[in-house]
Design an enzyme around this catalytic site. Structure first.
Site, mmCIF file in Angstrom:
data_model
loop_
_atom_site.group_PDB
_atom_site.id
_atom_site.type_symbol
_atom_site.label_atom_id
_atom_site.label_comp_id
_atom_site.label_asym_id
_atom_site.label_seq_id
_atom_site.Cartn_x
_atom_site.Cartn_y
_atom_site.Cartn_z
ATOM 1 N N SER A 230 66.197 4.236 27.266
ATOM 2 C CA SER A 230 65.884 5.300 26.312
ATOM 3 C C SER A 230 65.413 6.462 27.156
ATOM 4 C CB SER A 230 64.765 4.871 25.362
ATOM 5 O OG SER A 230 64.214 5.985 24.675
ATOM 6 N N TYR B 236 55.770 1.578 23.797
ATOM 7 C CA TYR B 236 57.227 1.603 23.970
ATOM 8 C C TYR B 236 57.611 2.355 25.242
ATOM 9 C CZ TYR B 236 62.128 2.665 22.751
ATOM 10 O OH TYR B 236 63.511 2.792 22.762
#
Length: 259
Positions: free
Chosen positions: A142, A155
């Site tokens: 990501s 995250y």
């Protein structure tokens, strides 16, 4: 004799292959001539994806955060299509919370799925790749593995960890015929994005259109990335033409992140 990208002897394993980016990657690799094992927690979802490809795709249920489950999945995958030569670590979860309200359970969950899951699967795959002196590991990360975002500290920490793991393994296996890279999508049309949009709507009262526009605004192209765009980058990294690419973290984000 050098095998082509479409060599049917290549076996790819894709985690989180039942939907979104993982499904798009699995379909792209099958289209490239590979045999693909898709792994995830929801067997019925995986089987629905694999059903149109009885000779080219195999569904295996597993939880990547559990080492024993991963080991069993690799046994099943090898029994069907032989040693795994291409590993795509795509399984992941994203949950948001202010850091002050991020409890130990959320922290551990983000690490377990996003980072430890990648560790388990890569450890299971590398011995056969080294023995064959050819292998590809692609970690779907990501842009949160490259930059920080507010309210997703756990995250981001996990995804930054995957980028670090990618770079370390690339150096360790550089002379063993194995490349290790990361692909870092921006906001992509997936269930995770849809959940994020729903969360924004619930907390702010914005409409779906307004919430979606907010996510798209971070992309200089002014749009949401499509799973097939990420899959095509992964497919290229899995081929012979990308043999000199290792240790890289490639942002697929419309220019949002440049490294």
């Amino acid at each position: 004799m050098t095998r082509t990208d479409a060599s049917p002897s290549r076996h790819a394993l894709v985690t989180g292959g039942g939907s979104g980016i993982g499904e798009a990657i699995a379909l792209a690799l099958v289209a490239a001539g590979m045999r693909v094992t898709i792994v995830g927690r929801r067997l019925e979802v995986l089987q629905a994806v694999a059903a149109p490809y009885p000779d080219g795709m195999h569904a295996v249920q597993a939880d990547v955060a559990d080492a024993a489950s991963v080991a069993a999945a690799f046994v099943a995958a090898k029994a069907r299509f032989g040693p795994v030569e291409v590993l795509v670590n795509n399984a992941g979860q994203a949950h948001s919370a202010p850091f002050a309200k991020t409890d130990a359970a959320l922290w551990q969950q983000m690490l377990a799925v996003n980072l430890t899951g990648t560790f388990h699967c890569t450890q299971a795959a590398l011995p056969d790749m080294v023995a064959a002196r050819w292998g590809r590991v692609v970690n779907v990360v990501s842009t949160a593995g490259l930059v920080g975002y507010a309210y997703v500290a756990a995250y981001c920490a996990a995804k930054h960890g995957v980028v670090g793991l990618t770079r370390s393994l690339a150096m360790e296996y550089a002379k063993k015929g194995v490349t290790v890279n990361a692909v870092c999508p921006g906001y992509t049309e997936t269930d995770i994005l849809r959940d994020s949009i729903a969360n924004v709507m619930a907390k702010t009262g914005r409409t779906e259109e307004q919430a979606r526009a907010e996510f798209a605004s971070g992309n200089p192209q002014g749009r949401i990335v499509q799973p097939a765009e990420v899959a095509d980058t992964v497919r290229w990294l899995c081929g012979d033409g990308a043999s000199a690419m290792t240790g890289q973290a490639i942002a697929v984000s419309g220019g949002e992140v440049m490294h």
